[in-house]
Design an enzyme around this catalytic site. Structure first.
Site, short mmCIF file in Angstrom:
data_model
loop_
_atom_site.label_atom_id
_atom_site.label_comp_id
_atom_site.label_asym_id
_atom_site.label_seq_id
_atom_site.Cartn_x
_atom_site.Cartn_y
_atom_site.Cartn_z
N GLU A 1 0.81 -1.21 0.00
CA GLU A 1 0.00 0.00 0.00
C GLU A 1 0.85 1.27 0.00
O GLU A 1 0.62 2.18 -0.79
CB GLU A 1 -0.92 0.02 1.23
N ASP B 1 -0.85 -4.88 3.17
CA ASP B 1 -1.35 -3.66 3.82
C ASP B 1 -0.71 -3.65 5.21
O ASP B 1 -1.09 -4.43 6.08
CB ASP B 1 -2.89 -3.69 3.93
N ILE C 1 -0.78 -1.55 7.70
CA ILE C 1 -1.77 -1.26 8.76
C ILE C 1 -3.11 -1.04 8.06
O ILE C 1 -3.32 0.01 7.43
CB ILE C 1 -1.38 -0.03 9.62
N ASP C 2 -3.97 -2.02 8.13
CA ASP C 2 -5.32 -1.85 7.56
C ASP C 2 -6.21 -1.34 8.70
O ASP C 2 -6.24 -1.93 9.77
CB ASP C 2 -5.86 -3.16 7.00
N THR D 1 -6.01 2.23 9.18
CA THR D 1 -5.10 3.28 9.64
C THR D 1 -5.85 4.34 10.45
O THR D 1 -5.34 4.82 11.47
CB THR D 1 -4.38 3.94 8.44
N ASP E 1 -6.07 -4.55 0.73
CA ASP E 1 -7.10 -4.66 1.78
C ASP E 1 -7.78 -6.02 1.77
O ASP E 1 -8.38 -6.42 2.76
CB ASP E 1 -8.22 -3.61 1.57
C1 IPD Z 1 -8.98 1.17 4.54
C2 IPD Z 1 -9.81 0.37 5.49
C3 IPD Z 1 -11.25 0.86 5.48
C4 IPD Z 1 -11.83 0.77 4.10
C5 IPD Z 1 -10.99 1.54 3.12
C6 IPD Z 1 -9.55 1.04 3.17
P1 IPD Z 1 -6.38 1.51 5.13
O1 IPD Z 1 -7.66 0.68 4.50
O2 IPD Z 1 -9.79 -0.99 5.16
O3 IPD Z 1 -12.05 0.07 6.32
O4 IPD Z 1 -13.12 1.32 4.11
O5 IPD Z 1 -11.53 1.33 1.83
O6 IPD Z 1 -8.78 1.81 2.28
O7 IPD Z 1 -6.27 2.75 4.33
O8 IPD Z 1 -6.69 1.77 6.54
O9 IPD Z 1 -5.24 0.58 4.92
#
Ligand code: IPD
Length: 272
Positions: free
Chosen positions: A69, A89, A91-92, A94, A218
């Protein structure tokens, strides 16, 4: 030990190391930077975790490729080939990490010939380690997990997300879908991490998860974990899942997945 065993052991060790960073930093003040819009955040810890994972894997397996990412957001182009490729990812969730909400995780998958072989999603705050290897089942902290057997949408608990895009067209569709579903299902939930939402389906704690606009990092690990737990992963319009399409719908059963696909207002973001 097979090569896949070796890849798995290596990445598991690195993911746990990365988890210690996330656990240590979640309740500390963080400087944030923005990416696609002012609610699409990144911290130095997202970048450090991605670096730790990529350097750790590369040092043992120099031929492996990466789609991460944070590297991508800094301009690295996505090259998705048949070579062993780790989709990361760091940190999913974030936004949750920034606020100290303990639903955040590291999500990493290994695809070889574009087929998912390993999927790991680790929430180090709540100590939830979801793991899967192709053909070997899905696990939470080492114990086997499986999806619910729910087939009817009216009885389903649905995970969805508001997402990080502020494009008015996208926001309108998200709210339309929330509106349609709230009136027809048992409940709608948003955890703030697409990967953890998918793992809740794998666990049987929720029955469906869908989102438009997510990225490969993700959902790549969650896809394998859900399927190895006995569930399905499809395109939200009902066709086959495509990890690069920025669209996902996973569910406990195909009947449920297809029932939801027919109801959803569709959104087609540009591909990864
Ligand atoms: C996000 C999270 C969020 C989702 C977003 C993602 P990130 O990832 O998974 O729940 O709604 O579409 O981009 O940016 O925290 O790695």
């Amino acid at each position: 030990m097979s090569s896949l065993d070796e890849y798995y052991m290596t990445v598991l060790r690195l993911v746990k190391e990365a988890g210690s960073i996330v656990r240590e930093k979640i309740n500390t003040p963080k400087d944030t930077m923005t990416k696609s819009c002012d609610v699409d955040l990144v911290t130095e810890w997202d970048q450090k975790v991605e670096k730790l994972l990529i350097e750790g894997i590369s040092s043992k397996f120099p031929d492996h490729k990466f789609i991460g990412e944070e590297g991508t957001s800094l301009g690295k182009t996505i090259e998705f080939t048949d070579a062993p490729t780790w989709i990361i990812d760091p940190i999913d969730g974030t936004m949750n990490f920034v606020h100290g909400l303990p639903h955040t995780c590291i999500s990493i998958a290994l695809l070889i010939n574009k087929t998912a072989e390993i999927g790991i999603v680790y929430n180090p705050i709540l100590e939830q380690l979801f793991t899967a290897r192709r053909g070997q089942g899905a696990f939470l902290n080492g114990a086997p997990i499986s999806v619910s057997e729910e087939k009817e949408l009216r009885k389903a608990l649905v995970m969805m997300e508001m997402g990080t895009s502020r494009d008015p067209e996208k926001v309108k569709i998200v709210l339309e879908n929330a509106n349609i579903l709230t009136a027809q299902v048992h409940g709608v939930r948003c955890l703030g991490s697409a990967a953890l939402n998918m793992c809740m389906v794998a666990l049987g704690g929720a029955d469906i998860s869908f989102e438009f606009g997510i990225h490969a990092w993700d959902i790549a690990a969650g896809d394998l974990i859900v399927r190895e737990a006995g569930g399905v992963c499809i395109d939200p319009a009902g066709g086959p899942f495509d990890v690069m399409s920025r669209r996902v719908l996973c569910a406990s059963t195909m009947e449920l997945a297809q029932e939801l696909a027919k109801l959803l207002v569709q959104y087609y973001p540009g591909r990864d």
